[in-house]
Design a protein around this motif. Structure first.
Motif, PDB file in Angstrom:
ATOM      1  N   PRO A   1      29.520   1.885   7.541  1.00 23.00           N
ATOM      2  CA  PRO A   1      28.161   1.350   7.655  1.00 23.00           C
ATOM      3  C   PRO A   1      27.595   0.799   6.345  1.00 23.00           C
ATOM      4  CG  PRO A   1      28.343   3.410   8.855  1.00 23.00           C
ATOM      5  CD  PRO A   1      29.615   3.253   8.084  1.00 23.00           C
ATOM      6  N   LEU A   2      28.024   1.345   5.201  1.00 22.74           N
ATOM      7  CA  LEU A   2      27.462   0.884   3.935  1.00 22.74           C
ATOM      8  C   LEU A   2      27.804  -0.572   3.648  1.00 22.74           C
ATOM      9  CD1 LEU A   2      29.493   2.329   0.903  1.00 22.74           C
ATOM     10  CD2 LEU A   2      30.397   2.186   3.200  1.00 22.74           C
ATOM     11  N   TYR A   3      28.841  -1.126   4.319  1.00 24.43           N
ATOM     12  CA  TYR A   3      29.214  -2.525   4.116  1.00 24.43           C
ATOM     13  C   TYR A   3      28.475  -3.475   5.057  1.00 24.43           C
ATOM     14  CZ  TYR A   3      33.194  -0.853   1.345  1.00 24.43           C
ATOM     15  OH  TYR A   3      33.985  -0.267   0.384  1.00 24.43           O
ATOM     16  N   ALA A   4      27.858  -2.963   6.097  1.00 21.96           N
ATOM     17  CA  ALA A   4      27.264  -3.827   7.118  1.00 21.96           C
ATOM     18  C   ALA A   4      26.041  -4.564   6.581  1.00 21.96           C
ATOM     19  CB  ALA A   4      26.877  -2.994   8.332  1.00 21.96           C
ATOM     20  N   ALA A   5      25.934  -5.836   6.927  1.00 21.21           N
ATOM     21  CA  ALA A   5      24.775  -6.635   6.514  1.00 21.21           C
ATOM     22  C   ALA A   5      23.540  -6.169   7.281  1.00 21.21           C
ATOM     23  CB  ALA A   5      25.037  -8.108   6.786  1.00 21.21           C
ATOM     24  N   PRO A   6      22.416  -5.894   6.598  1.00 23.38           N
ATOM     25  CA  PRO A   6      21.202  -5.478   7.300  1.00 23.38           C
ATOM     26  C   PRO A   6      20.605  -6.652   8.072  1.00 23.38           C
ATOM     27  CG  PRO A   6      20.765  -5.758   4.960  1.00 23.38           C
ATOM     28  CD  PRO A   6      22.243  -5.904   5.135  1.00 23.38           C
ATOM     29  N   PRO A   7      19.829  -6.383   9.119  1.00 19.49           N
ATOM     30  CA  PRO A   7      19.220  -7.462   9.899  1.00 19.49           C
ATOM     31  C   PRO A   7      18.418  -8.444   9.052  1.00 19.49           C
ATOM     32  CG  PRO A   7      18.991  -5.385  11.054  1.00 19.49           C
ATOM     33  CD  PRO A   7      19.567  -5.064   9.704  1.00 19.49           C
ATOM     34  N   LEU A   8      17.737  -7.972   8.009  1.00 15.21           N
ATOM     35  CA  LEU A   8      16.953  -8.868   7.160  1.00 15.21           C
ATOM     36  C   LEU A   8      17.831  -9.967   6.577  1.00 15.21           C
ATOM     37  CD1 LEU A   8      14.407  -9.706   5.602  1.00 15.21           C
ATOM     38  CD2 LEU A   8      15.046  -8.027   3.843  1.00 15.21           C
ATOM     39  N   LEU A   9      19.002  -9.598   6.077  1.00 11.38           N
ATOM     40  CA  LEU A   9      19.906 -10.599   5.505  1.00 11.38           C
ATOM     41  C   LEU A   9      20.341 -11.600   6.567  1.00 11.38           C
ATOM     42  CD1 LEU A   9      21.738 -11.761   3.296  1.00 11.38           C
ATOM     43  CD2 LEU A   9      23.430 -10.002   3.879  1.00 11.38           C
ATOM     44  N   LEU A  10      20.687 -11.115   7.752  1.00 15.30           N
ATOM     45  CA  LEU A  10      21.142 -12.015   8.816  1.00 15.30           C
ATOM     46  C   LEU A  10      20.044 -12.983   9.232  1.00 15.30           C
ATOM     47  CD1 LEU A  10      23.095  -9.431  11.002  1.00 15.30           C
ATOM     48  CD2 LEU A  10      23.994 -10.961   9.233  1.00 15.30           C
ATOM     49  N   ARG A  11      18.804 -12.491   9.342  1.00 18.58           N
ATOM     50  CA  ARG A  11      17.706 -13.376   9.742  1.00 18.58           C
ATOM     51  C   ARG A  11      17.403 -14.424   8.660  1.00 18.58           C
ATOM     52  NH1 ARG A  11      18.499 -10.077  13.300  1.00 18.58           N
ATOM     53  NH2 ARG A  11      20.264 -11.495  13.411  1.00 18.58           N
ATOM     54  N   MET A  12      17.491 -14.023   7.399  1.00 19.00           N
ATOM     55  CA  MET A  12      17.249 -14.974   6.312  1.00 19.00           C
ATOM     56  C   MET A  12      18.291 -16.089   6.329  1.00 19.00           C
ATOM     57  SD  MET A  12      16.104 -12.373   3.230  1.00 19.00           S
ATOM     58  CE  MET A  12      15.677 -13.655   2.037  1.00 19.00           C
ATOM     59  N   VAL A  13      19.549 -15.720   6.550  1.00 18.72           N
ATOM     60  CA  VAL A  13      20.608 -16.728   6.604  1.00 18.72           C
ATOM     61  C   VAL A  13      20.394 -17.650   7.799  1.00 18.72           C
ATOM     62  CG1 VAL A  13      23.083 -17.091   6.945  1.00 18.72           C
ATOM     63  CG2 VAL A  13      22.272 -15.313   5.364  1.00 18.72           C
ATOM     64  N   GLU A  14      20.056 -17.084   8.953  1.00 17.50           N
ATOM     65  CA  GLU A  14      19.803 -17.889  10.143  1.00 17.50           C
ATOM     66  C   GLU A  14      18.628 -18.841   9.929  1.00 17.50           C
ATOM     67  OE1 GLU A  14      21.359 -14.416  13.227  1.00 17.50           O
ATOM     68  OE2 GLU A  14      19.223 -14.864  13.052  1.00 17.50           O
ATOM     69  N   GLY A  15      17.676 -18.423   9.098  1.00 21.12           N
ATOM     70  CA  GLY A  15      16.508 -19.253   8.816  1.00 21.12           C
ATOM     71  C   GLY A  15      16.692 -20.218   7.669  1.00 21.12           C
ATOM     72  N   GLY A  16      17.894 -20.268   7.101  1.00 21.44           N
ATOM     73  CA  GLY A  16      18.158 -21.214   6.017  1.00 21.44           C
ATOM     74  C   GLY A  16      17.676 -20.753   4.657  1.00 21.44           C
ATOM     75  N   LEU A  17      17.275 -19.497   4.542  1.00 19.02           N
ATOM     76  CA  LEU A  17      16.857 -18.955   3.247  1.00 19.02           C
ATOM     77  C   LEU A  17      18.094 -18.370   2.576  1.00 19.02           C
ATOM     78  CD1 LEU A  17      13.531 -17.167   4.289  1.00 19.02           C
ATOM     79  CD2 LEU A  17      13.938 -19.578   3.755  1.00 19.02           C
ATOM     80  N   LEU A  18      18.775 -19.195   1.810  1.00 23.01           N
ATOM     81  CA  LEU A  18      20.095 -18.835   1.300  1.00 23.01           C
ATOM     82  C   LEU A  18      20.082 -18.406  -0.157  1.00 23.01           C
ATOM     83  CD1 LEU A  18      22.144 -21.741   2.911  1.00 23.01           C
ATOM     84  CD2 LEU A  18      21.438 -19.562   3.932  1.00 23.01           C
ATOM     85  N   GLY A  19      18.901 -18.357  -0.762  1.00 22.46           N
ATOM     86  CA  GLY A  19      18.824 -17.986  -2.168  1.00 22.46           C
ATOM     87  C   GLY A  19      18.533 -19.179  -3.046  1.00 22.46           C
TER      88      GLY A  19
END
Length: 288
Positions: free
Chosen positions: A259-277
């Protein structure tokens, strides 16, 4: 001739990593042929390398004449077949297993030298998964460079169960004696040494922000001022690229099911929204 025996270098891809690898090779006096998918990619790659060299000149780290010499050692092509005479080909395309395997299968059919070495610049994919696409897996090695390639001194070197000792030795000789990097060796496991340690740390920082436990600013300030890290985890995540991190985390989770390697939902939603850094102008922070 150098200790590795490599004098004809090919690089596939000229994004952040590919351009950095090509530039570092050329700075070391090696002629480099860069294969890209289109003329547009070639122009973007050339601008990226020119910008890096220009900054080095402005900062007094390189003379104008040296800048011109480095650029003169880098040639671009949109034809993968142009790599037929290469002795060492470094792949730096998107972190996608199928895309890398397809590329290695094509290179296997194109590159004439029976002793040529193929290197995959991957931060998370086991080398065996791309080496198996070739008829010469004993000559496939993983070389994980770090961004920015011109400044970061480390390269992780790994191979699959078939990689020959000579492949390791020739690659390490080129990376250390020609490119001037330091090497750590890793077994063929997703994430290798660095990301297997780094990614859980970054995911934990994201979960902390997601839970409202602390703001991104306070999380980063805590790690820079309290632990002497040069950069906080969330600003570092923005610099790496949140889409890249999501792919790396996915690769690590699929390999280990921890579980410590799993991407949290916040990261997935940011990527889906084009917020890539930093590269998109917004991630956990905003960038001009």
């Amino acid at each position: 001739m150098n200790d590795s025996g490599f004098t004809r270098i090919g690089v596939v891809g000229c994004g952040l990593m590919g351009s950095g690898i090509a530039e570092t090779c050329a700075r070391s006096g090696v002629e480099v042929l860069v294969a890209v998918s289109s003329e547009r990619s070639a122009e973007a790659g050339r601008r990226r390398i020119e910008g890096s060299l220009n900054r080095a000149v402005v900062k007094g780290r390189m003379a104008q004449a040296e800048r011109s010499s480095v650029l003169g050692r880098i040639t671009f092509t949109t034809e993968l077949e142009a790599l037929a005479d290469r002795q060492f080909v470094l792949e730096a395309i998107v972190e996608d297993e199928r895309a890398k395997a397809d590329l290695f299968a094509r290179l296997d059919a194109i590159v004439d030298d029976p002793d040529a070495v193929f290197a995959t610049n991957t931060s998370s994919l086991p080398v065996m998964r791309v080496a198996g696409a070739t008829g010469r897996p004993q000559q496939v090695v993983g070389t994980h460079f770090f961004n920015p390639v011109t400044a970061m001194p480390l390269v992780e070197l790994t191979g699959c169960v078939h990689t020959a000792p000579e492949t390791f030795e020739r690659t390490e000789a080129f990376v250390t004696k020609i490119m001037g990097k330091e090497v750590v060796r890793s077994p063929d496991r997703a994430g290798f040494v660095v990301n297997a340690l780094l990614v859980p740390y970054l995911m934990s920082a994201m979960r902390m922000a997601e839970a409202g436990f602390a703001t991104p600013e306070d999380i980063d300030r805590g790690m820079t001022l309290g632990c002497a890290h040069p950069m906080g985890p969330l600003r570092l995540a923005d610099m790496i690229g949140l889409d890249t991190l999501a792919r790396v985390a996915d690769g690590l989770y699929n390999e280990f099911r921890e579980p410590l390697y799993a991407a949290p939902p916040l990261l997935l939603r940011m990527v889906e929204g084009g917020l890539l850094g930093k590269k998109s102008g917004r991630g956990f922070y905003r960038y001009e």
